[in-house]
Design a protein around this motif. Structure first.
Motif, mmCIF file in Angstrom:
data_model
loop_
_atom_site.group_PDB
_atom_site.id
_atom_site.type_symbol
_atom_site.label_atom_id
_atom_site.label_comp_id
_atom_site.label_asym_id
_atom_site.label_seq_id
_atom_site.Cartn_x
_atom_site.Cartn_y
_atom_site.Cartn_z
ATOM 1 N N MET A 135 0.855 -1.167 0.000
ATOM 2 C CA MET A 135 0.000 0.000 0.000
ATOM 3 C C MET A 135 0.903 1.233 0.000
ATOM 4 O O MET A 135 1.897 1.292 0.722
ATOM 5 C CB MET A 135 -0.892 -0.021 1.239
ATOM 6 C CG MET A 135 -1.732 1.195 1.367
ATOM 7 S SD MET A 135 -2.952 1.183 2.695
ATOM 8 C CE MET A 135 -2.266 0.222 3.973
ATOM 9 N N THR A 136 0.547 2.189 -0.820
ATOM 10 C CA THR A 136 1.260 3.460 -0.832
ATOM 11 C C THR A 136 0.261 4.584 -0.611
ATOM 12 O O THR A 136 -0.898 4.472 -0.984
ATOM 13 C CB THR A 136 2.004 3.695 -2.156
ATOM 14 O OG1 THR A 136 1.058 3.759 -3.231
ATOM 15 C CG2 THR A 136 3.009 2.586 -2.435
ATOM 16 N N SER A 137 0.741 5.654 0.009
ATOM 17 C CA SER A 137 -0.117 6.809 0.266
ATOM 18 C C SER A 137 0.593 8.072 -0.189
ATOM 19 O O SER A 137 1.811 8.163 -0.129
ATOM 20 C CB SER A 137 -0.440 6.929 1.756
ATOM 21 O OG SER A 137 -1.198 5.832 2.184
ATOM 22 N N ARG A 138 -0.200 9.024 -0.641
ATOM 23 C CA ARG A 138 0.312 10.347 -0.986
ATOM 24 C C ARG A 138 -0.343 11.330 -0.035
ATOM 25 O O ARG A 138 -1.543 11.254 0.210
ATOM 26 C CB ARG A 138 -0.021 10.683 -2.440
ATOM 27 C CG ARG A 138 0.660 11.944 -2.948
ATOM 28 C CD ARG A 138 0.499 12.099 -4.453
ATOM 29 N NE ARG A 138 -0.887 12.102 -4.888
ATOM 30 C CZ ARG A 138 -1.648 13.180 -4.964
ATOM 31 N NH1 ARG A 138 -1.183 14.357 -4.627
ATOM 32 N NH2 ARG A 138 -2.892 13.092 -5.397
ATOM 33 N N MET A 139 0.465 12.246 0.500
ATOM 34 C CA MET A 139 -0.048 13.195 1.489
ATOM 35 C C MET A 139 0.031 14.627 0.962
ATOM 36 O O MET A 139 0.842 14.918 0.094
ATOM 37 C CB MET A 139 0.735 13.061 2.789
ATOM 38 C CG MET A 139 0.604 11.697 3.393
ATOM 39 S SD MET A 139 1.405 11.630 4.981
ATOM 40 C CE MET A 139 1.130 9.941 5.411
ATOM 41 N N ASP A 140 -0.807 15.482 1.533
ATOM 42 C CA ASP A 140 -0.745 16.894 1.178
ATOM 43 C C ASP A 140 0.282 17.598 2.063
ATOM 44 O O ASP A 140 0.968 16.964 2.867
ATOM 45 C CB ASP A 140 -2.133 17.550 1.259
ATOM 46 C CG ASP A 140 -2.705 17.593 2.664
ATOM 47 O OD1 ASP A 140 -1.975 17.287 3.634
ATOM 48 O OD2 ASP A 140 -3.883 17.954 2.801
ATOM 49 N N LYS A 141 0.363 18.915 1.951
ATOM 50 C CA LYS A 141 1.351 19.693 2.708
ATOM 51 C C LYS A 141 1.141 19.626 4.212
ATOM 52 O O LYS A 141 2.073 19.823 4.983
ATOM 53 C CB LYS A 141 1.315 21.149 2.257
ATOM 54 C CG LYS A 141 1.753 21.344 0.830
ATOM 55 C CD LYS A 141 1.565 22.779 0.389
ATOM 56 C CE LYS A 141 1.873 22.913 -1.086
ATOM 57 N NZ LYS A 141 1.578 24.251 -1.583
ATOM 58 N N THR A 142 -0.091 19.344 4.636
ATOM 59 C CA THR A 142 -0.376 19.283 6.073
ATOM 60 C C THR A 142 -0.172 17.884 6.654
ATOM 61 O O THR A 142 -0.351 17.685 7.844
ATOM 62 C CB THR A 142 -1.828 19.738 6.358
ATOM 63 O OG1 THR A 142 -2.729 18.778 5.784
ATOM 64 C CG2 THR A 142 -2.096 21.122 5.802
ATOM 65 N N LYS B 121 -1.916 15.180 5.659
ATOM 66 C CA LYS B 121 -3.123 14.363 5.525
ATOM 67 C C LYS B 121 -3.027 13.526 4.252
ATOM 68 O O LYS B 121 -2.587 14.016 3.210
ATOM 69 C CB LYS B 121 -4.367 15.236 5.473
ATOM 70 C CG LYS B 121 -4.684 15.902 6.775
ATOM 71 C CD LYS B 121 -5.985 16.655 6.695
ATOM 72 C CE LYS B 121 -6.291 17.316 8.036
ATOM 73 N NZ LYS B 121 -7.523 18.074 7.981
ATOM 74 N N THR B 122 -3.468 12.283 4.342
ATOM 75 C CA THR B 122 -3.465 11.405 3.177
ATOM 76 C C THR B 122 -4.511 11.874 2.183
ATOM 77 O O THR B 122 -5.674 12.063 2.543
ATOM 78 C CB THR B 122 -3.738 9.947 3.595
ATOM 79 O OG1 THR B 122 -2.726 9.545 4.521
ATOM 80 C CG2 THR B 122 -3.725 9.023 2.401
ATOM 81 N N VAL B 123 -4.103 12.068 0.927
ATOM 82 C CA VAL B 123 -5.032 12.497 -0.116
ATOM 83 C C VAL B 123 -5.252 11.412 -1.166
ATOM 84 O O VAL B 123 -6.190 11.489 -1.951
ATOM 85 C CB VAL B 123 -4.559 13.804 -0.795
ATOM 86 C CG1 VAL B 123 -4.581 14.958 0.184
ATOM 87 C CG2 VAL B 123 -3.190 13.644 -1.420
ATOM 88 N N GLU B 124 -4.377 10.396 -1.156
ATOM 89 C CA GLU B 124 -4.521 9.299 -2.111
ATOM 90 C C GLU B 124 -3.904 8.042 -1.520
ATOM 91 O O GLU B 124 -2.863 8.102 -0.865
ATOM 92 C CB GLU B 124 -3.830 9.648 -3.429
ATOM 93 C CG GLU B 124 -3.947 8.568 -4.486
ATOM 94 C CD GLU B 124 -3.278 8.972 -5.785
ATOM 95 O OE1 GLU B 124 -3.847 9.814 -6.489
ATOM 96 O OE2 GLU B 124 -2.192 8.449 -6.072
#
Length: 147
Positions: free
Chosen positions: A1-8, A10-13
């Motif tokens: 599983m991979t996750s992409r986070m925003d600047k804060t 928080k996981t966005v994808e």
């Protein structure tokens, strides 16, 4: 599983790996289930050696763990049918185009359930509408060519 986070932070994808077996040929395929919190109702299923991603409501996958569920689509669009396999250890994912069944893939039910639990932890059921960027949706609709 991979996750992409925003600047804060928080996981966005989130992208989750799924091993699939073609029910007709027993060929193994790698697949990825991708979910974006800004498109909270849908998941994208990309199957190795398959021509296009299948987009379906995440609720169809969740329902398909226990009973037959289907994402109905326009006749020229790809759809998804999901149901438990007879062995109750697997889930069958049927890819359709209109009424034509293009392929059926087998996936471990417990792995799919684990991935879906993670997706629902990102965006709880009932909170989807709050996650949609309506300004972007309206801008996209207004920018499309009209006949």
């Amino acid at each position: 599983m991979t996750s992409r986070m925003d600047k804060t932070g928080k996981t966005v994808e989130r992208a989750c790996y799924l091993p699939l077996w073609d029910e007709a040929t027993e060929e193994f395929h790698n697949a990825w289930l991708t979910y974006r919190v800004d498109n909270p109702f849908f998941v994208h299923l990309e199957i190795e050696d398959w021509p296009a991603a299948v987009v379906a409501p995440r609720a169809v996958l969740l329902d398909g763990l226990d009973m037959a569920a289907e994402c109905l689509s326009k006749p020229d669009r790809t759809g998804l049918r999901v149901r438990p396999a007879a062995d109750n250890r697997n889930v069958l994912l049927g890819i359709t185009q209109g009424d034509l069944l293009l392929g059926v893939f087998r996936c471990p039910a417990d792995l799919l359930a684990t991935h879906l639990t993670g997706l629902y932890e990102l965006v709880q059921e009932g909170e989807e509408m709050d996650r949609i960027d309506w300004d972007s949706v309206i801008a996209d609709l207004l920018s499309r060519d009209r006949p």
